[in-house]
Motif scaffolding. Structure first.
Motif, mmCIF file in Angstrom:
data_model
loop_
_atom_site.group_PDB
_atom_site.id
_atom_site.type_symbol
_atom_site.label_atom_id
_atom_site.label_comp_id
_atom_site.label_asym_id
_atom_site.label_seq_id
_atom_site.Cartn_x
_atom_site.Cartn_y
_atom_site.Cartn_z
ATOM 1 N N ASP A 38 6.206 29.066 -16.434
ATOM 2 C CA ASP A 38 6.919 27.947 -16.946
ATOM 3 C C ASP A 38 6.024 27.011 -17.816
ATOM 4 N N PRO A 39 6.748 26.577 -18.737
ATOM 5 C CA PRO A 39 5.874 25.560 -19.653
ATOM 6 C C PRO A 39 5.411 24.246 -19.104
ATOM 7 N N LYS A 40 6.414 23.734 -18.307
ATOM 8 C CA LYS A 40 6.020 22.532 -17.763
ATOM 9 C C LYS A 40 5.022 22.782 -16.641
ATOM 10 N N ARG A 41 5.159 23.703 -15.875
ATOM 11 C CA ARG A 41 4.103 24.000 -14.923
ATOM 12 C C ARG A 41 2.742 24.336 -15.589
ATOM 13 N N TYR A 42 2.643 24.987 -16.561
ATOM 14 C CA TYR A 42 1.543 25.315 -17.482
ATOM 15 C C TYR A 42 0.667 24.005 -17.726
ATOM 16 N N LEU A 43 1.552 23.073 -18.388
ATOM 17 C CA LEU A 43 1.091 21.816 -18.943
ATOM 18 C C LEU A 43 0.425 21.027 -17.742
ATOM 19 N N ALA A 44 1.070 20.867 -16.462
ATOM 20 C CA ALA A 44 0.885 20.309 -15.315
ATOM 21 C C ALA A 44 -0.359 20.853 -14.730
ATOM 22 N N ALA A 45 -0.813 22.295 -14.785
ATOM 23 C CA ALA A 45 -1.891 23.195 -14.331
ATOM 24 C C ALA A 45 -3.007 22.566 -14.841
ATOM 25 N N TYR A 46 -2.808 22.610 -16.270
ATOM 26 C CA TYR A 46 -4.136 22.488 -17.085
ATOM 27 C C TYR A 46 -4.450 21.042 -17.891
ATOM 28 N N ASP A 47 -3.667 20.034 -17.355
ATOM 29 C CA ASP A 47 -3.846 18.874 -17.768
ATOM 30 C C ASP A 47 -5.274 18.664 -17.687
ATOM 31 N N PRO A 48 -6.173 18.002 -19.009
ATOM 32 C CA PRO A 48 -7.440 17.810 -18.720
ATOM 33 C C PRO A 48 -7.938 16.742 -17.957
ATOM 34 N N ARG A 49 -6.954 15.932 -17.764
ATOM 35 C CA ARG A 49 -7.237 14.816 -16.716
ATOM 36 C C ARG A 49 -7.481 15.365 -15.198
ATOM 37 N N SER A 50 -6.928 16.289 -15.110
ATOM 38 C CA SER A 50 -7.173 16.818 -13.605
ATOM 39 C C SER A 50 -7.864 18.354 -13.564
#
Length: 431
Positions: free
Chosen positions: A109-121
């Motif tokens: 899921d694109p949104k879950r992908y972005l959330a998973a690999y957000d550089p801030r976390s």
């Protein structure tokens, strides 16, 4: 009586008079070889593509399934493939169009992908775990549909003025003697780009598909091709992790020891990184290879890499460059590790904020012959301007590239070539 007289006259006309143009024959370009001395691809044995194909291996294809059959898994059997109309690579075996959701698998899921690999976390580590695994599996499903392997002794040619390969990535891997002509290569769109946190210092998105990729290929002629992102320009994509969410890779990349290539009368448009020649500073096996001629091509709305060269011995002449007023622009000619570029009689059209010194950028490269350049209608000494503008910030370039091109036809002035390319470059314009 008058009707019978009219019928008799018509019959006599049909017997003794030929219709207008009936004696003319339309030239079949599908068996045309590259002309002698037309760039590096004419070196040695020259480039004939599928000219030796027998009648059983001449195909007219109108859909993805037909193209797959004709390519025969990238076999080396001489073959001519004539493309008619628009062929959509993103279709299933029944011809039904597929979109990104049709390829997604494993819970991607694109949104879950972005959330998973957000550089801030996530930080700067390479993506791993369930969402990256699902992205890879989804990407593999799309690749099965859109990647087409082209074998040796193959000609791919468009019929008429409207032949299009849409969403396809043509890949010439380790093959010899290939011709691609008179076809539009459009929108090799990657549904599943990967986040690369360490790319360029700030991280970047990496897409998978070039519209045409020469990978260890030799004796290749690309002529009257139009390549672009038409339909899904990356400029319309969102910004994710402060970087443009790129969906496209190169328009034409020439890498991994490819050699003896001529690219002529083609149009590369509306794209970021258009053409890479040589894929790594440490790929020293490319030395003595990557001999490429680029002539009478148009680069319109290209942000960078037109081309960027590593190791290659590249003749760049009689090309036309157009930078739109409202478009992003970084550079045109990239001088990288051990490249030896002989550029002559090229014409550039740019808006006021782009200076002549901006046309060239160097990364570890030092050799560029540049003569006969026109910049917005005025002759300029590109090398002198570059060295003066970049004094103290980058190494100076030298005009001694260690070779002089010999395999070429007449080299027109930049002004003459500029007009000819504007009229004649791209698919559907063979005369």
């Amino acid at each position: 009586m008058r009707l019978r007289q009219f019928a008799l006259a018509a019959a006599l006309l049909g017997t003794f008079c030929l219709p207008a143009h009936a004696g003319e024959q339309v030239h079949d370009i599908s068996r045309d070889p590259l002309a002698p001395n037309d760039g590096w691809a004419s070196y040695g044995t020259g480039t004939t593509g599928g000219a030796a194909a027998d009648d059983a291996h001449v195909y007219a294809v109108t859909d993805r399934a037909g193209l797959v059959r004709a390519l025969d898994g990238g076999s080396d059997t001489p073959k001519i493939i004539k493309v008619a109309g628009t062929i959509d690579a993103n279709t299933d075996d029944r011809g039904r169009h597929l979109d990104c959701a049709d390829y997604a698998t494993g819970g991607y899921d694109p949104k879950r992908y972005l959330a998973a690999y957000d550089p801030r976390s996530w930080g700067a580590a390479k993506p791993s775990g369930p969402q990256e695994e699902a992205r890879q599996a989804s990407a593999a499903r799309q690749a099965e549909r859109v990647v087409f392997t082209v074998g040796s002794h193959t000609t791919i040619v468009g019929l008429g003025s409207s032949a299009v390969l849409k969403g396809a990535s043509l890949q010439v891997r380790g093959a010899d003697n290939v011709i691609v002509r008179n076809v539009e290569l459009r929108d090799a769109y990657d549904c599943f780009p990967v986040w690369q946190p360490n790319s360029g210092g700030l991280g970047d998105w990496k897409a998978a598909y070039d519209t045409l990729w020469l990978n260890g290929a030799t004796h290749v002629w690309v002529d009257h091709v139009t390549a672009s992102d038409k339909g899904h320009p990356d400029a319309d994509e969102p910004t994710c992790f402060a970087r443009n969410y790129l969906r496209h890779d190169g328009l034409l990349d020439i890498t991994n020891g490819s050699d003896l290539v001529t690219v002529s009368w083609s149009r590369f448009a509306d794209h970021d990184k258009a053409m890479l020649i040589g894929n790594g500073d440490n790929v020293t096996g490319d030395r003595g290879k990557l001999r490429v001629t680029l002539h009478h091509n148009e680069f319109d709305g290209v942000v960078q890499r037109a081309p960027r060269v590593r190791f290659g011995q590249v003749h760049l002449y009689d090309n036309r460059y157009v930078v739109p007023d409202d478009g992003e622009y970084r550079y045109s000619i990239g001088v990288s590790t051990e490249s030896r570029i002989h550029a002559e009689n090229n014409a550039f059209h740019t808006p006021n904020h782009v200076e002549a010194a901006d046309l060239v950028k160097s990364w570890n490269g030092s050799a560029l012959h540049a003569s006969g350049t026109l910049f917005n209608g005025y002759p300029v000494d590109l090398l002198t301007l570059y060295n003066a503008y970049n004094s103290g910030s980058e190494r100076d370039l030298t005009a001694d590239v260690g070779w002089t091109p010999a395999l070429h036809g007449p080299v027109d002035s930049a002004a003459v070539a500029d007009r000819a390319v504007a009229r004649g470059a791209g698919a559907g314009r063979i005369r």
